[in-house]
Write an enzyme that holds these catalytic residues in place. Structure first.
Site, PDB file in Angstrom:
ATOM      1  N   ASP A 240      -9.946   1.934  -6.119  1.00 27.88           N
ATOM      2  CA  ASP A 240      -9.596   3.447  -6.066  1.00 27.88           C
ATOM      3  C   ASP A 240      -8.713   3.638  -7.287  1.00 27.88           C
ATOM      4  O   ASP A 240      -7.754   3.027  -7.197  1.00 27.88           O
ATOM      5  CB  ASP A 240      -9.381   3.896  -4.824  1.00 27.88           C
ATOM      6  CG  ASP A 240      -8.584   5.319  -4.665  1.00 27.88           C
ATOM      7  OD1 ASP A 240      -9.296   5.892  -5.784  1.00 27.88           O
ATOM      8  OD2 ASP A 240      -7.906   5.754  -4.142  1.00 27.88           O
ATOM      9  N   ASP A 246      -0.802   8.277 -12.660  1.00 28.32           N
ATOM     10  CA  ASP A 246       0.406   8.854 -12.115  1.00 28.32           C
ATOM     11  C   ASP A 246       1.493   7.564 -12.056  1.00 28.32           C
ATOM     12  O   ASP A 246       2.667   7.848 -12.320  1.00 28.32           O
ATOM     13  CB  ASP A 246       0.336   9.519 -10.875  1.00 28.32           C
ATOM     14  CG  ASP A 246      -0.604  10.640 -11.056  1.00 28.32           C
ATOM     15  OD1 ASP A 246      -0.449  11.240 -12.001  1.00 28.32           O
ATOM     16  OD2 ASP A 246      -1.186  10.982  -9.966  1.00 28.32           O
ATOM     17  N   SER A 285      -0.779   3.529  -2.989  1.00 23.89           N
ATOM     18  CA  SER A 285      -1.072   2.568  -3.840  1.00 23.89           C
ATOM     19  C   SER A 285       0.094   2.119  -4.967  1.00 23.89           C
ATOM     20  O   SER A 285      -0.058   1.074  -5.605  1.00 23.89           O
ATOM     21  CB  SER A 285      -2.402   2.795  -4.586  1.00 23.89           C
ATOM     22  OG  SER A 285      -2.442   3.933  -5.485  1.00 23.89           O
TER      23      SER A 285
HETATM   24  O1  RIB Z   1      -3.722  12.188  -9.860  1.00 20.22           O
HETATM   25  C1  RIB Z   1      -3.973  12.155  -8.590  1.00 20.22           C
HETATM   26  C2  RIB Z   1      -3.599  13.041  -8.118  1.00 20.22           C
HETATM   27  O2  RIB Z   1      -4.131  14.280  -8.658  1.00 20.22           O
HETATM   28  C3  RIB Z   1      -4.063  13.218  -6.569  1.00 20.22           C
HETATM   29  O3  RIB Z   1      -2.996  12.754  -5.718  1.00 20.22           O
HETATM   30  C4  RIB Z   1      -4.197  14.807  -6.176  1.00 20.22           C
HETATM   31  O4  RIB Z   1      -3.465  15.202  -5.410  1.00 20.22           O
HETATM   32  C5  RIB Z   1      -4.232  15.330  -7.535  1.00 20.22           C
HETATM   33  O5  RIB Z   1      -2.977  16.083  -8.060  1.00 20.22           O
END
Ligand code: RIB
Length: 332
Positions: A240, A246, A285
């Site tokens: 996934d 992020d 994760s």
């Molecule tokens: O980048 C992933 C995130 O994008 C998810 O956690 C979702 O909430 C959106 O903000």
């Protein structure tokens, strides 16, 4: 008597969502209904994911400024952030806590729809204090006026600004002028710099001190002080990809704000992002510092991945992330 000062910390100011995730064989096309697995409800949001990644994988003191509703979803997000060691500055909103509907395919791709809710109420006045902040991390899931005001406030106080230009949006000139590090994936780079030219050329056109393009399974390419840095992706079996970008941003920010050279920060962030793709969920994760260390000393990307990344980005002279500048360039 002197009072001990708290250690400098990374401040993430931005979004938090509850993620509603369903795994399906493929991402539904418009008008299509696809049957999938059981629903997973888990904390997410680009800002909160970055804060968790920074605290858990970066080993650096991390705080987050965020807006949440007064509803049953808010405690889920607060608990996840606190469990990761993030210090919270919560603005309580009358709007509902942000939510994201996420579909994850068997190929580990995703499609995401976000209901910003409380995130849309984060306002310029909510950032009141930057004392002890070593770096401010921002994204585009809160209002652009707020992101711009936060960045300008940080710039005025000499606090470095790391902006993840996600989800894709054009960059106002006054925001661009306040950025130290800009991170964008390929789709976001199209919005920032158009489709014409190579990745290398488009990074240069961004005209920020440090620009980083994250390129999924290919790796990443950065431009800083006129030099390109490449880091091929660490080889893993993805499950996934949600939140991998992020995780990259959070760990990159943590490393840079701890004083790591860009080369090391890129390598750590790449390893962390690779690990994040091997598990379901966004915050769930994000790897620990020990897991990142293990991968850094484990299976490495091979030379063909590096050559492929260089060709894809259109760079012939570059440094390899994780090695000192000038140690490796133009492998041809
Ligand atoms: O980048 C992933 C995130 O994008 C998810 O956690 C979702 O909430 C959106 O903000």
């Amino acid at each position: 008597m002197t009072t001990a000062k708290p250690p400098p910390s990374v401040l993430v100011a931005g979004s938090a969502n509850v993620d509603f995730i369903v795994r399906t064989p493929h991402i539904p096309a418009p008008g299509e209904t696809v049957l999938g697995g059981d629903l997973t409800v888990t904390p997410g949001g680009k800002g909160a994911n970055q804060a968790v990644a920074c605290a858990r994988g970066g080993g650096v003191a991390t705080a987050m400024l965020l807006a949440l509703g007064d509803d049953p979803f808010a405690p889920l997000i607060e608990a996840s952030l606190r469990d990761a060691g993030v210090d919270l500055r919560v603005v309580r909103s009358t709007r509902p806590t942000g939510a994201a509907l996420i579909c994850v395919s068997d190929e580990a791709e995703n499609a995401i729809a976000v209901a910003p809710g409380a995130n849309a109420t984060l306002a310029p006045a909510d950032l009141t204090d930057l004392a002890g902040v070593a770096g401010l991390v921002l994204q585009f899931e809160t209002p652009m006026a707020t992101v711009t005001a936060f960045a300008k406030k940080a710039r005025a106080q000499g606090v470095p600004v790391i902006l993840n230009a996600a989800p894709a949006a054009a960059l106002p000139a006054e925001l661009r002028a306040a950025i130290d590090v800009l991170v964008a994936n390929e789709e976001e780079l199209v919005v920032l710099a158009g489709r014409d030219g190579t990745i290398a050329e488009r990074l240069r056109s961004l005209d920020v001190p440090c620009a980083v393009a994250t390129l999924g399974a290919r790796g990443c390419c950065a431009l800083a002080d006129g030099a390109y840095w490449l880091q091929p992706a660490f080889p893993v079996a993805p499950v996934d990809t949600t939140g991998a970008g992020d995780t990259f941003c959070g760990v990159l920010a943590g490393a840079l704000c701890s004083g790591a050279p860009l080369a090391d920060a890129l390598r750590r962030a790449s390893a962390a992002a690779a690990l994040a793709t091997t598990r379901l969920g966004a915050q769930a994760s994000a790897p620990t510092a020990a897991e990142i260390e293990a991968l850094l000393h484990g299976r490495q990307p091979d030379e063909s991945a590096l050559a492929g990344l260089a060709a894809y980005c259109g760079v012939t002279e570059y440094n390899l992330a994780g090695r000192p500048a000038g140690q490796l360039s133009d492998p041809a």
